[in-house]
Design a protein around this motif. Structure first.
Motif, PDB file in Angstrom:
ATOM      1  N   ALA A   1       0.818  -1.209   0.000  1.00 47.47           N
ATOM      2  CA  ALA A   1       0.000   0.000   0.000  1.00 47.47           C
ATOM      3  C   ALA A   1       0.854   1.262   0.000  1.00 47.47           C
ATOM      4  N   ALA A   2       2.112   1.166   0.451  1.00 46.10           N
ATOM      5  CA  ALA A   2       2.996   2.327   0.544  1.00 46.10           C
ATOM      6  C   ALA A   2       4.069   2.324  -0.541  1.00 46.10           C
ATOM      7  N   THR A   3       3.813   1.639  -1.649  1.00 46.20           N
ATOM      8  CA  THR A   3       4.797   1.541  -2.727  1.00 46.20           C
ATOM      9  C   THR A   3       5.263   2.904  -3.211  1.00 46.20           C
ATOM     10  N   TYR A   4       4.349   3.869  -3.306  1.00 45.45           N
ATOM     11  CA  TYR A   4       4.686   5.199  -3.826  1.00 45.45           C
ATOM     12  C   TYR A   4       4.762   6.238  -2.704  1.00 45.45           C
TER      13      TYR A   4
ATOM     14  N   ALA B   1      -2.285   9.646   8.196  1.00 44.28           N
ATOM     15  CA  ALA B   1      -2.636  10.369   6.976  1.00 44.28           C
ATOM     16  C   ALA B   1      -3.100   9.413   5.879  1.00 44.28           C
ATOM     17  N   VAL B   2      -2.444   8.254   5.772  1.00 42.95           N
ATOM     18  CA  VAL B   2      -2.824   7.262   4.771  1.00 42.95           C
ATOM     19  C   VAL B   2      -4.200   6.691   5.086  1.00 42.95           C
ATOM     20  N   TYR B   3      -4.414   6.342   6.360  1.00 41.66           N
ATOM     21  CA  TYR B   3      -5.696   5.757   6.746  1.00 41.66           C
ATOM     22  C   TYR B   3      -6.837   6.762   6.606  1.00 41.66           C
ATOM     23  N   ALA B   4      -6.556   8.034   6.908  1.00 42.96           N
ATOM     24  CA  ALA B   4      -7.575   9.072   6.765  1.00 42.96           C
ATOM     25  C   ALA B   4      -7.935   9.291   5.297  1.00 42.96           C
ATOM     26  N   ALA B   5      -6.942   9.226   4.414  1.00 46.43           N
ATOM     27  CA  ALA B   5      -7.217   9.390   2.984  1.00 46.43           C
ATOM     28  C   ALA B   5      -8.125   8.270   2.482  1.00 46.43           C
ATOM     29  N   ALA B   6      -7.876   7.051   2.934  1.00 45.19           N
ATOM     30  CA  ALA B   6      -8.726   5.924   2.553  1.00 45.19           C
ATOM     31  C   ALA B   6     -10.125   6.071   3.129  1.00 45.19           C
ATOM     32  N   LEU B   7     -10.217   6.515   4.388  1.00 44.45           N
ATOM     33  CA  LEU B   7     -11.514   6.719   5.027  1.00 44.45           C
ATOM     34  C   LEU B   7     -12.315   7.798   4.304  1.00 44.45           C
TER      35      LEU B   7
ATOM     36  N   ALA C   1      -5.326   2.419  -3.185  1.00 42.28           N
ATOM     37  CA  ALA C   1      -4.304   2.704  -4.199  1.00 42.28           C
ATOM     38  C   ALA C   1      -3.986   4.189  -4.068  1.00 42.28           C
ATOM     39  N   MET C   2      -2.798   4.514  -3.536  1.00 43.93           N
ATOM     40  CA  MET C   2      -2.451   5.899  -3.200  1.00 43.93           C
ATOM     41  C   MET C   2      -1.040   6.222  -3.701  1.00 43.93           C
ATOM     42  N   PRO C   3      -0.950   6.995  -4.789  1.00 47.92           N
ATOM     43  CA  PRO C   3      -2.032   7.482  -5.641  1.00 47.92           C
ATOM     44  C   PRO C   3      -2.504   6.395  -6.608  1.00 47.92           C
ATOM     45  N   ALA C   4      -3.705   6.581  -7.143  1.00 45.29           N
ATOM     46  CA  ALA C   4      -4.235   5.628  -8.114  1.00 45.29           C
ATOM     47  C   ALA C   4      -3.530   5.801  -9.453  1.00 45.29           C
TER      48      ALA C   4
ATOM     49  N   HIS D   1      -4.320  -2.318  -2.534  1.00 40.50           N
ATOM     50  CA  HIS D   1      -3.612  -3.171  -1.573  1.00 40.50           C
ATOM     51  C   HIS D   1      -4.193  -2.970  -0.168  1.00 40.50           C
ATOM     52  N   PRO D   2      -4.188  -4.023   0.661  1.00 39.79           N
ATOM     53  CA  PRO D   2      -4.903  -3.979   1.942  1.00 39.79           C
ATOM     54  C   PRO D   2      -4.247  -3.101   3.005  1.00 39.79           C
TER      55      PRO D   2
END
Length: 573
Positions: free
Chosen positions: A308-311, A324-330, A379-382, A399-400
């Motif tokens: 999930a953190a590839t980029y 920040a990642v979890y908030a963006a998904a939420l 997917a961040m960024p898609a 990705h989970p």
């Protein structure tokens, strides 16, 4: 109106919530900015779903989140528990005049505002222009750019509290601090301690009164968005609050996100600590899921090296980064709840897939089997829909963020809900809604397996990146979130990346079986079986043998529903 009331319980839950509300605040500002990209001014979203309208003491109209936050006393940093809109009551007003003896006062120094908060305060005093106008013109734009960089660099080193990077005004009833707990956060680490804390005094009723204030203002509440840090005692506080919601608002669905930071996954130092933590995990999950319509576990033990953190360039030890990642998904998966309902004659090229909380919950949990534990993917960024860089399949880039799941599951009964924001067709050209629909459908047709049903929500508006967002983007992420062919040196933040396309998915799948089986096995091994090493511990938490066995039976049913051929019994591992 179809309002949502949000609850944030626990430290990491509030870190996630702070980023979530920053996204909403940024969208509000861009929608009102005549110089902003038109894609932000035509969002087709109803922000009143999450916000309430009120007035300051001076009569100014303002928006505040319809939200209740619960955390430790002292967790607000430099912010008052009454927020930033109203003056504090003078301590002199509460002086005790019947005491004739000597009085000594112990006072601690107030927390100093960091550069970001100081500038917020200064701009509020001066009624200045919007803070994140890094692309705006004017004679002071170069000076503002320098100041912005100072602010961004300062945040990376000083963030300690979730309020350190919050750019939102909160209602005085929103922020609740757990007072009178004579322990630090490291000691407040299990369900039993939290249960004792919420049952002592009037804490539970005080929180419930704040919740009722926001609910009673609603015309027609569609659901509760509940975010809880379930790694310690706050899970018990959340369970108590969830039970009240079930009693008083039984027909209103609760969508529960249980979040954990990588720091909560530290390795136990002894077998006793292992038993302690495993029993907490099992009991916490059992109690939380029993009072909600759907629960979404979020939080990888190591986010920085996950797919999930590839980029991204994440520092796991910083809650400021991971949240920040979890908030963006939420933000992304919840977007259908606040999208406008377009009529049959409306233009569907910009938006598609509106749904309310109950519709999503029923879709994911009410199919041929009743699975109320959903998996979160991002997917961040898609990726863009076409191009030559890597795997351009949108589905293949999801990705989970949910821990303890299987990757290689072929589940013909799976149900999914995907939301895509601001996807590019190629380069930095925004894809239309029909384009995204067509590409996703084609990807499913070519996949080795496909879910029983998939709901797709698509909007052209990307995720804006507010100034206080952490510098977590990798060298391959461009200014608009495009994936670069020629990487740039170093990690990148809000001054380098102004928005990103994003995709997130909630899915009901048997891939969650390991998560369920692990908690069932730990509960049986350490709490239920004869001679279980944690039997005395869970009794000290207030749970009798019958209640533990009921928990085990419930979790076993959840496992069997996803794994019908299971030969497990309630006393097995």
């Amino acid at each position: 109106m179809r309002e949502i009331v949000t609850l944030q319980v626990g430290s990491f839950a509030n870190f996630v919530g702070s980023h979530f509300w920053n996204f909403q605040d940024e969208l509000l500002g861009l929608a009102a900015d005549p110089h902003a990209d038109p894609v932000f001014r035509n969002q087709h979203t109803n922000m009143d779903v999450h916000y309430r309208t009120g007035e300051t003491q001076q009569g100014d109209v303002l928006y505040t989140p319809r939200m209740v936050s619960v955390d430790f006393q002292g967790s607000l940093g430099s912010m008052s528990s009454r927020g930033t809109l109203y003056n504090e009551i003078s301590p002199a007003d509460s002086d005790v005049i019947t005491w004739s003896g000597g009085v000594s006062t112990q006072a601690s120094e107030p927390h100093k505002k960091n550069l970001f908060l100081q500038r917020l305060y200064d701009e509020g005093e001066e009624n200045a222009t919007p803070m994140n106008d890094v692309n705006g013109g004017g004679e002071n734009s170069s000076q503002r750019e320098i100041h912005d960089r100072d602010v961004v660099e300062n945040l990376e080193s000083v963030v300690k509290y979730w309020t350190d990077y919050s750019k939102v005004h909160y209602h005085p009833r929103s922020l609740y601090e757990f007072t009178g707990l004579w322990m630090d956060s490291q000691e407040f680490d299990n369900y039993g301690i939290g249960r004792d804390a919420i049952s002592g005094g009037f804490r539970g009723e005080e929180i419930n009164e704040r919740l009722r204030f926001f609910v009673e203002e609603c015309d027609h509440i569609q659901g509760f968005q509940f975010v809880v840090d379930d790694s310690g005692g706050f899970s018990a506080a959340a369970a108590d609050l969830l039970e009240t919601i079930a009693d008083e608002y039984g027909n209103t669905p609760v969508l529960l996100y249980s979040v954990r930071s990588p720091g909560s996954y530290t390795n136990p130092m002894s077998r006793k600590q292992t038993v302690f933590r495993d029993l907490h995990d099992a009991v916490s999950f059992s109690k939380l899921q029993s009072f909600c319509k759907m629960i979404v576990p979020i939080g990888l033990p190591v986010l920085s090296t996950s797919k999930a953190a590839t980029y991204l360039s994440i520092k796991d030890e910083k809650p400021y980064h991971c949240s920040a990642v979890y908030a963006a998904a939420l933000h992304t998966v919840s977007l259908p709840f606040r999208m406008e309902q377009l009529g049959p004659a409306a233009d569907s090229r910009d938006i598609s897939g509106s749904m309310d909380v109950n519709g999503l919950v029923q879709m994911l949990t009410g199919q041929s089997r009743e699975n109320k534990v959903a998996i979160m993917d991002v997917a961040m960024p898609a990726p863009s829909l076409t191009g030559s860089q890597g795997n351009q399949n949108l589905l293949g880039n999801l990705h989970p963020l949910t821990p303890e799941i299987r990757d290689d599951v072929d589940d013909s009964q799976a149900v999914e809900s995907i939301t895509a924001l601001g996807t590019f067709s190629s380069g930095v050209s925004r894809a239309s809604v029909p384009e995204v629909n067509e590409k996703v459908d084609a990807a499913y047709r070519q996949a080795a397996s496909r879910p029983m049903f998939c709901h797709l929500c698509v909007v052209q508006c990307p995720l804006p990146i507010p100034l206080p967002f952490p510098s977590i983007f990798g060298a391959s992420v461009g200014q608009h979130g495009e994936r670069l062919g020629n990487p740039i040196t170093g990690s990148r933040g809000s001054l380098d990346v102004h928005s990103i396309p994003l995709a997130a998915r909630l899915r009901s799948s048997s891939a969650v079986l390991p998560f369920l089986e692990n908690r069932l096995g730990k509960l049986c091994r350490y709490g239920i079986e004869r001679g279980a090493p944690g039997a005395q511990l869970v009794r000290s938490w207030g749970f009798g043998q019958d209640e533990l066995e009921d928990m085990g039976e419930t979790m076993l049913k959840m496992v069997v529903q996803l794994k019908p051929d299971s030969g497990m019994s309630s006393d097995s591992d």
